[in-house]
Design a protein around this motif. Structure first.
Motif, PDB file in Angstrom:
ATOM      1  N   GLY A   1       4.571  -0.544  -4.027  1.00  0.00           N
ATOM      2  CA  GLY A   1       3.799   0.620  -3.637  1.00  0.00           C
ATOM      3  C   GLY A   1       4.636   1.879  -3.649  1.00  0.00           C
TER       4      GLY A   1
ATOM      5  N   ALA B   1      -0.421   4.035   1.293  1.00  0.00           N
ATOM      6  CA  ALA B   1       0.066   2.950   0.439  1.00  0.00           C
ATOM      7  C   ALA B   1       0.782   1.847   1.201  1.00  0.00           C
TER       8      ALA B   1
ATOM      9  N   ILE C   1      -3.757   2.478  -1.554  1.00  0.00           N
ATOM     10  CA  ILE C   1      -3.045   1.489  -2.363  1.00  0.00           C
ATOM     11  C   ILE C   1      -2.742   0.304  -1.452  1.00  0.00           C
TER      12      ILE C   1
ATOM     13  N   ASP D   1      -3.292  -4.215  -1.349  1.00  0.00           N
ATOM     14  CA  ASP D   1      -3.752  -5.381  -2.092  1.00  0.00           C
ATOM     15  C   ASP D   1      -4.547  -6.378  -1.255  1.00  0.00           C
TER      16      ASP D   1
ATOM     17  N   ALA E   1      -6.581   0.774  -4.877  1.00  0.00           N
ATOM     18  CA  ALA E   1      -5.784   0.142  -5.926  1.00  0.00           C
ATOM     19  C   ALA E   1      -5.010  -1.035  -5.356  1.00  0.00           C
ATOM     20  N   ARG E   2      -4.903  -2.114  -6.137  1.00  0.00           N
ATOM     21  CA  ARG E   2      -4.204  -3.323  -5.696  1.00  0.00           C
ATOM     22  C   ARG E   2      -2.837  -3.478  -6.355  1.00  0.00           C
TER      23      ARG E   2
ATOM     24  N   ARG F   1       0.470  -1.354  -8.881  1.00  0.00           N
ATOM     25  CA  ARG F   1       1.072  -0.071  -9.270  1.00  0.00           C
ATOM     26  C   ARG F   1       0.306   0.565 -10.418  1.00  0.00           C
TER      27      ARG F   1
ATOM     28  N   LEU G   1       2.601  -5.019  -3.397  1.00  0.00           N
ATOM     29  CA  LEU G   1       1.268  -5.071  -3.973  1.00  0.00           C
ATOM     30  C   LEU G   1       0.983  -6.418  -4.621  1.00  0.00           C
TER      31      LEU G   1
ATOM     32  N   ALA H   1      -3.003   1.913  -9.331  1.00  0.00           N
ATOM     33  CA  ALA H   1      -2.847   3.114  -8.520  1.00  0.00           C
ATOM     34  C   ALA H   1      -2.648   4.348  -9.392  1.00  0.00           C
TER      35      ALA H   1
ATOM     36  N   ALA I   1       4.665   3.038  -7.166  1.00  0.00           N
ATOM     37  CA  ALA I   1       3.361   3.642  -7.480  1.00  0.00           C
ATOM     38  C   ALA I   1       3.283   5.063  -6.951  1.00  0.00           C
TER      39      ALA I   1
END
Length: 270
Positions: free
Chosen positions: A205, A195, A150, A152, A175-176, A178, A199, A181, A208
């Motif tokens: 994060g 993470a 996670i 960005d 993942a960029r 929440r 983000l 993710a 997330a």
């Protein structure tokens, strides 16, 4: 620590070092409560006898040396049989060469040079270097799994992906945000989450990770942040594994290997 260090200077330096002492203790034990118990025992030992600090060392490594001594005298009790993920971690640890994790954490996560690692552990520098090499080999060979990243920042995400993949892990997704993710985690359950805190859409994060842990239960988690002291206050549940930005390759490799061994990570509420 030099003879000229005043009580006020010492108190200031201990305060500045305490978050990282707690991080090290928590990574050793795999648990915030247990780690904080060791950090508190270190402070109590110093309050009882200031002479316990090695007068030939700077304050930070001297503090770690006291903690290491306490850990060595009681670590068999600290890592007794446990259930679930921690129990699995203990079974893996039983196969590791003694003192390798300590040397690896001190050198890679806490960034002590080998001269300090040796002084903290009471060994010579060659042995310290060899323990770190053994740790890398043994932990890399012991476990591999699926990792969700996670993050960005595309360049950082790609760098972490390459580092983690080189360790033999499979990346389930990057993942960029929440929401992304949670979506990627649900599509392919990870064995480990790595993470960032902030983000792309200003989502968290931490949130997330909490969403994913609510869905899956216990999973090892590593947080990456440019401001680690903000998560090392002791005021709320904290991550067992925390990497500071800018990070080094060895820090990522070490944290991933350590997290796969000690797998519990408390959820964070902000």
């Amino acid at each position: 620590m030099t003879a000229e260090t005043t009580d006020q200077d010492l108190t200031t330096q201990i305060g500045a070092t305490l978050p990282y002492l707690r991080r090290y203790a928590r990574a050793l034990t795999g648990d915030q409560t247990s780690g904080d118990t060791y950090a508190a025992a270190t402070l109590e030992a110093i309050l009882s006898d200031r002479d316990i600090l090695d007068g030939g060392m700077a304050v930070k490594p001297a503090l770690f040396k006291v903690l290491h001594s306490i850990w060595q005298s009681s670590k068999s009790d600290a890592v007794g049989p446990r259930d679930g993920l921690e129990g699995a971690a203990q079974r893996h640890m039983a196969k590791l060469t003694d003192n390798t994790r300590e040397a690896l954490l001190l050198h890679t996560i806490e960034e002590f040079p080998f001269t300090d690692v040796a002084a903290i552990m009471g060994i010579d520098q060659d042995e310290a270097e060899e323990l770190v090499s053994i740790a890398h080999r043994e932990m890399a060979d012991s476990i591999a799994g699926r990792v969700l990243i996670i993050e960005d920042e595309p360049v950082i995400a790609m760098d972490i992906e390459n580092l983690v993949a080189d360790l033999g892990h499979r990346i389930t997704g990057i993942a960029r945000t929440r929401a992304e993710a949670v979506e990627k985690g649900a599509a392919d359950k990870p064995d480990l989450i790595l993470a960032d805190i902030r983000l792309a859409d200003n989502s968290s994060g931490i949130d997330a990770v909490n969403d994913l842990l609510t869905q899956f239960g216990e999973l090892p988690v590593i947080f990456i942040t440019a401001y680690p002291e903000r998560l090392l206050t002791g005021d709320r549940p904290e991550p067992a594994f925390l990497i500071s930005k800018p990070y080094t390759e060895d820090q990522v490799r070490s944290a991933v290997s350590q997290a796969m061994f000690f797998s519990t990570t408390a959820t964070l509420k902000v």
